[in-house]
Design a protein around this motif. Structure first.
Motif, PDB file in Angstrom:
ATOM      1  N   ARG A  44       0.865  -1.189   0.000  1.00 55.59           N
ATOM      2  CA  ARG A  44       0.000   0.000   0.000  1.00 55.59           C
ATOM      3  C   ARG A  44       0.895   1.230   0.000  1.00 55.59           C
ATOM      4  NH1 ARG A  44      -4.821  -2.342   1.247  1.00 55.59           N
ATOM      5  NH2 ARG A  44      -4.715  -4.067   2.728  1.00 55.59           N
ATOM      6  N   VAL A 154      -0.890   2.362   9.778  1.00 54.72           N
ATOM      7  CA  VAL A 154      -1.918   3.392   9.903  1.00 54.72           C
ATOM      8  C   VAL A 154      -3.050   2.921  10.824  1.00 54.72           C
ATOM      9  CG1 VAL A 154      -3.068   2.627   7.792  1.00 54.72           C
ATOM     10  CG2 VAL A 154      -3.425   4.936   8.586  1.00 54.72           C
ATOM     11  N   GLU A 155      -3.349   1.619  10.783  1.00 49.99           N
ATOM     12  CA  GLU A 155      -4.457   1.084  11.573  1.00 49.99           C
ATOM     13  C   GLU A 155      -4.030   0.748  12.998  1.00 49.99           C
ATOM     14  OE1 GLU A 155      -2.682  -0.456   9.218  1.00 49.99           O
ATOM     15  OE2 GLU A 155      -3.177  -2.582   9.028  1.00 49.99           O
ATOM     16  N   ARG A 160      -3.040   2.718  21.197  1.00 51.01           N
ATOM     17  CA  ARG A 160      -4.343   2.933  21.855  1.00 51.01           C
ATOM     18  C   ARG A 160      -4.505   2.037  23.064  1.00 51.01           C
ATOM     19  NH1 ARG A 160      -9.484   3.770  17.813  1.00 51.01           N
ATOM     20  NH2 ARG A 160      -8.378   5.088  16.357  1.00 51.01           N
ATOM     21  N   LYS A 167      -5.418   8.746  17.800  1.00 53.34           N
ATOM     22  CA  LYS A 167      -6.441   8.962  16.771  1.00 53.34           C
ATOM     23  C   LYS A 167      -5.974   9.972  15.734  1.00 53.34           C
ATOM     24  CE  LYS A 167     -10.594  10.885  15.663  1.00 53.34           C
ATOM     25  NZ  LYS A 167     -11.390  12.082  15.942  1.00 53.34           N
ATOM     26  N   THR A 168      -6.304   9.702  14.489  1.00 55.79           N
ATOM     27  CA  THR A 168      -5.972  10.615  13.394  1.00 55.79           C
ATOM     28  C   THR A 168      -7.207  11.436  13.062  1.00 55.79           C
ATOM     29  OG1 THR A 168      -4.629   8.825  12.530  1.00 55.79           O
ATOM     30  CG2 THR A 168      -4.942  10.715  11.097  1.00 55.79           C
ATOM     31  N   MET A 170      -9.735  13.568  10.680  1.00 55.53           N
ATOM     32  CA  MET A 170     -10.148  13.371   9.285  1.00 55.53           C
ATOM     33  C   MET A 170      -9.335  14.269   8.361  1.00 55.53           C
ATOM     34  SD  MET A 170     -12.493  11.074   8.988  1.00 55.53           S
ATOM     35  CE  MET A 170     -13.750  11.320   7.726  1.00 55.53           C
TER      36      MET A 170
ATOM     37  N   PHE B  18      -9.241  -4.062   3.278  1.00 54.29           N
ATOM     38  CA  PHE B  18      -8.666  -4.367   4.593  1.00 54.29           C
ATOM     39  C   PHE B  18      -7.475  -3.455   4.920  1.00 54.29           C
ATOM     40  CE2 PHE B  18     -10.515  -8.059   2.555  1.00 54.29           C
ATOM     41  CZ  PHE B  18     -11.561  -8.310   3.429  1.00 54.29           C
ATOM     42  N   CYS B  19      -7.600  -2.185   4.521  1.00 58.29           N
ATOM     43  CA  CYS B  19      -6.464  -1.263   4.654  1.00 58.29           C
ATOM     44  C   CYS B  19      -6.369  -0.633   6.033  1.00 58.29           C
ATOM     45  CB  CYS B  19      -6.543  -0.172   3.588  1.00 58.29           C
ATOM     46  SG  CYS B  19      -7.893   1.016   3.817  1.00 58.29           S
ATOM     47  N   GLY B  20      -7.485  -0.593   6.776  1.00 63.71           N
ATOM     48  CA  GLY B  20      -7.420  -0.092   8.154  1.00 63.71           C
ATOM     49  C   GLY B  20      -7.530   1.420   8.295  1.00 63.71           C
ATOM     50  N   THR B  21      -7.800   2.125   7.200  1.00 63.91           N
ATOM     51  CA  THR B  21      -7.929   3.578   7.300  1.00 63.91           C
ATOM     52  C   THR B  21      -9.108   3.950   8.214  1.00 63.91           C
ATOM     53  OG1 THR B  21      -7.079   3.679   5.049  1.00 63.91           O
ATOM     54  CG2 THR B  21      -7.967   5.707   5.940  1.00 63.91           C
ATOM     55  N   VAL B  23     -10.141   2.255  10.765  1.00 64.62           N
ATOM     56  CA  VAL B  23      -9.735   2.003  12.157  1.00 64.62           C
ATOM     57  C   VAL B  23      -9.016   3.234  12.710  1.00 64.62           C
ATOM     58  CG1 VAL B  23      -8.299   0.552  13.655  1.00 64.62           C
ATOM     59  CG2 VAL B  23      -9.511  -0.473  11.722  1.00 64.62           C
ATOM     60  N   ALA B  24      -8.181   3.847  11.863  1.00 67.16           N
ATOM     61  CA  ALA B  24      -7.358   4.973  12.306  1.00 67.16           C
ATOM     62  C   ALA B  24      -8.182   6.215  12.632  1.00 67.16           C
ATOM     63  CB  ALA B  24      -6.312   5.307  11.242  1.00 67.16           C
ATOM     64  N   VAL B  25      -9.297   6.412  11.937  1.00 71.44           N
ATOM     65  CA  VAL B  25     -10.076   7.636  12.179  1.00 71.44           C
ATOM     66  C   VAL B  25     -11.272   7.401  13.104  1.00 71.44           C
ATOM     67  CG1 VAL B  25      -9.388   8.759  10.027  1.00 71.44           C
ATOM     68  CG2 VAL B  25     -11.479   7.366  10.084  1.00 71.44           C
ATOM     69  N   CYS B  26     -11.468   6.165  13.548  1.00 73.68           N
ATOM     70  CA  CYS B  26     -12.584   5.893  14.461  1.00 73.68           C
ATOM     71  C   CYS B  26     -12.259   6.470  15.836  1.00 73.68           C
ATOM     72  CB  CYS B  26     -12.835   4.394  14.567  1.00 73.68           C
ATOM     73  SG  CYS B  26     -14.129   4.031  15.779  1.00 73.68           S
ATOM     74  N   PRO B  27     -13.074   7.398  16.338  1.00 72.50           N
ATOM     75  CA  PRO B  27     -12.746   8.024  17.625  1.00 72.50           C
ATOM     76  C   PRO B  27     -12.970   7.087  18.809  1.00 72.50           C
ATOM     77  CG  PRO B  27     -14.490   9.239  16.457  1.00 72.50           C
ATOM     78  CD  PRO B  27     -14.290   7.943  15.740  1.00 72.50           C
ATOM     79  N   ASP B  29     -12.513   3.505  18.810  1.00 71.71           N
ATOM     80  CA  ASP B  29     -11.889   2.182  18.715  1.00 71.71           C
ATOM     81  C   ASP B  29     -12.966   1.100  18.570  1.00 71.71           C
ATOM     82  OD1 ASP B  29      -9.735   0.457  18.569  1.00 71.71           O
ATOM     83  OD2 ASP B  29      -9.621   0.125  20.729  1.00 71.71           O
ATOM     84  N   ILE B  31     -13.831  -0.404  15.678  1.00 71.81           N
ATOM     85  CA  ILE B  31     -13.691  -1.273  14.506  1.00 71.81           C
ATOM     86  C   ILE B  31     -12.609  -2.325  14.742  1.00 71.81           C
ATOM     87  CG2 ILE B  31     -13.276  -1.363  12.010  1.00 71.81           C
ATOM     88  CD1 ILE B  31     -14.197   1.558  11.868  1.00 71.81           C
ATOM     89  N   GLU B  32     -13.003  -3.574  14.551  1.00 72.12           N
ATOM     90  CA  GLU B  32     -12.065  -4.698  14.655  1.00 72.12           C
ATOM     91  C   GLU B  32     -11.788  -5.188  13.245  1.00 72.12           C
ATOM     92  OE1 GLU B  32     -10.938  -6.265  17.490  1.00 72.12           O
ATOM     93  OE2 GLU B  32     -12.113  -5.156  18.977  1.00 72.12           O
ATOM     94  N   LEU B  33     -10.508  -5.143  12.857  1.00 71.44           N
ATOM     95  CA  LEU B  33     -10.149  -5.529  11.502  1.00 71.44           C
ATOM     96  C   LEU B  33      -9.137  -6.655  11.542  1.00 71.44           C
ATOM     97  CD1 LEU B  33     -10.169  -4.636   8.387  1.00 71.44           C
ATOM     98  CD2 LEU B  33      -8.094  -3.400   8.965  1.00 71.44           C
ATOM     99  N   ASN B  49     -17.285   8.803  10.385  1.00 77.47           N
ATOM    100  CA  ASN B  49     -15.903   9.009   9.928  1.00 77.47           C
ATOM    101  C   ASN B  49     -15.446   7.869   9.025  1.00 77.47           C
ATOM    102  OD1 ASN B  49     -15.508  11.397  11.239  1.00 77.47           O
ATOM    103  ND2 ASN B  49     -13.998  10.658  12.704  1.00 77.47           N
ATOM    104  N   CYS B  54     -13.464   5.869   3.880  1.00 80.52           N
ATOM    105  CA  CYS B  54     -13.196   4.599   3.170  1.00 80.52           C
ATOM    106  C   CYS B  54     -12.821   4.859   1.712  1.00 80.52           C
ATOM    107  CB  CYS B  54     -14.408   3.674   3.228  1.00 80.52           C
ATOM    108  SG  CYS B  54     -14.107   2.134   2.312  1.00 80.52           S
TER     109      CYS B  54
END
Lengths: 389, 64
Positions: A44, A154-155, A160, A167-168, A170, B18-21, B23-27, B29, B31-33, B49, B54
């Protein structure tokens, strides 16, 4: 794999493998965990790096390189093309091979490596991080560690779980789509960047050549703007318009956190590196080299901390200080620059391109580009010149 | 095509990279990926978000 290590590294991208390599070289026992079935896949990433920075971390091998580039072409909204020669050689890598061999180098240095190892939580003792919980194939396992290094991208969730604010926003998340395609007929001596506030708000479109007409073509949009149109849909429009005969060999999507480094990247027995720590260049989103520079420091500091028998947050602060000195402080300036660049209107971008085109190519250095774009913003120019000095 | 609805968010596994973007912006936590699946847990507050970020539109409002 044992039940106990000095250091566990979560994630075997370039940062994770580099941290594991340097930690193992320092004599610590190290376990490197990767959730996917194969290291290096999926890629990626646009795969571009500069020679100088990368050479500080690893000796570059010719077979990692898909294409050498000598500079960039900046393309304005009305498609004026400005070639800029770089002061160093650039490479578009084959990251499948690159990532794989970096992990192999960690193994050679003495680290244990395991794929299909999905870390889903941390272990704590007396409130401090003391290892990881993971699923490997169908087995639930716990591995103790004095230091956990989160290189989980990134994920990232390692930070956490340890209570760090990761947290990132938007606005600072670049949401991206990319294809690797053939029949991309471009000048392969340059990486190409298309800018347009209307078409690619808060981001840009890139073409990174990989040789013989193959290229990574992708784009990123700030999460502030991606509500209305996805990056994949924007990319499809571009390909239909410019390269209708492209054959698409790979399609990937992903996000790049383009902020300064997170405020907290360490805790007692815990360190974050790479995208997990937001260590990509906030303007370009390039994160291979900067993540690896951070990971080298982190691996060395972790190894030394193990040797000292002190893995406290205070001891690990050495990593933060060395990172800030190496790149982190520069990224703060780049972040200011990013906010400026991505606020330019298409008309202003076109004007900047015309000023640059009037300049002889040997004068088109990065600093001069920023000077011409920032002519009404002297304080930012001073910041940038300091950062490059 | 299979659409899974979780916490008012629709999820299309066939589109997901399945990139997880998300997950990163979820305030929260929420989302389980994993390598090949995604779950949205009840920590979700439907801030959307994840839907807006996505890159491939695998996530959507459940009414879409």
């Amino acid at each position: 794999m044992n039940k106990k290590y000095d250091i566990v590294v979560v994630g075997a991208g370039p940062a994770g493998s580099t941290a594991a390599r340097f930690a193992a070289q320092s004599g610590a026992s190290v376990l490197l965990l990767e959730k996917d079935r194969e290291i290096g896949i999926p890629v990626r990433c646009a795969e571009g790096v500069g020679e100088k920075g990368l050479e500080t971390v690893v000796k570059i091998k010719p077979h990692w390189i898909a294409q050498e580039v000598s500079g960039v072409t900046l393309i304005s909204p009305s498609e004026d093309r400005v070639d800029v020669e770089s002061n160093e050689m650039g490479y578009v890598l084959n990251r499948k091979i690159f990532d794989y061999e970096l992990a192999q180098m960690a193994a050679t240095a003495g680290a244990d490596v395991l794929t299909r190892a999905y870390v889903h939580g941390l272990l704590f003792r007396e409130g401090k991080v003391s290892g990881v919980k993971l699923q490997h194939l169908d087995a639930e396992l716990e591995v103790e560690a004095s230091i956990v290094i989160g290189a989980d991208g990134v994920e990232s969730r390692v930070g956490r779980w340890a209570g760090l604010k990761t947290k990132t926003s938007m606005k600072d998340m670049e949401t991206c789509a990319q294809v690797t395609a053939s029949h991309i007929d471009v000048d392969e001596r340059y990486c190409q960047f298309y800018f347009s506030n209307e078409k690619y708000p808060g981001g840009y479109l890139w073409i990174f050549p990989k040789g013989n007409g193959l290229a990574n073509v992708g784009l990123g949009l700030s999460g502030e703007y991606s509500k209305h149109k996805s990056p994949l849909a924007c990319l499809q429009d571009f390909l239909d318009a410019k390269f209708p005969h492209a054959s698409i060999l790979t399609t990937v999507a992903g996000g790049v956190p383009c902020s300064p480094t997170l405020e907290q990247i360490i805790s007692d027995g815990l360190m974050l590196v790479g995208d997990a720590a937001h260590q990509a260049n906030p303007v370009s989103g390039g994160g291979i080299t900067s993540g690896m520079i951070a990971a080298k420091i982190a691996g060395q500091v972790a190894g030394a901390a193990i040797a000292d028998g002190n893995v406290s947050k205070k001891r690990l602060t050495e990593y933060v200080n060395l990172w800030n000195k190496a790149e982190g402080n520069k990224h703060k300036v780049f972040y200011k620059l990013k906010k400026f660049v991505y606020n330019l209107t298409d008309e202003e971008l076109d004007n900047a391109a015309r000023i640059l085109l009037d300049m002889p190519i040997e004068k088109r250095t990065l600093v001069n580009i920023f000077k011409s774009a920032l002519i009404k913003h002297p304080s930012l120019i001073v910041d940038i010149i300091k950062a490059f000095a | 095509m299979e659409i899974k609805n979780m916490q008012g968010i629709s999820y299309r596994r066939d589109l997901c990279d399945f990139c997880g973007t998300c997950v990163a912006v979820c305030p929260h936590d929420a989302i389980e990926l994993s390598e090949n699946d995604l779950q949205i847990t009840e920590k979700c507050t439907q801030c959307m978000n994840c839907v807006y970020i996505c890159p491939v539109r695998a996530l959507g409002g459940s009414d879409e």
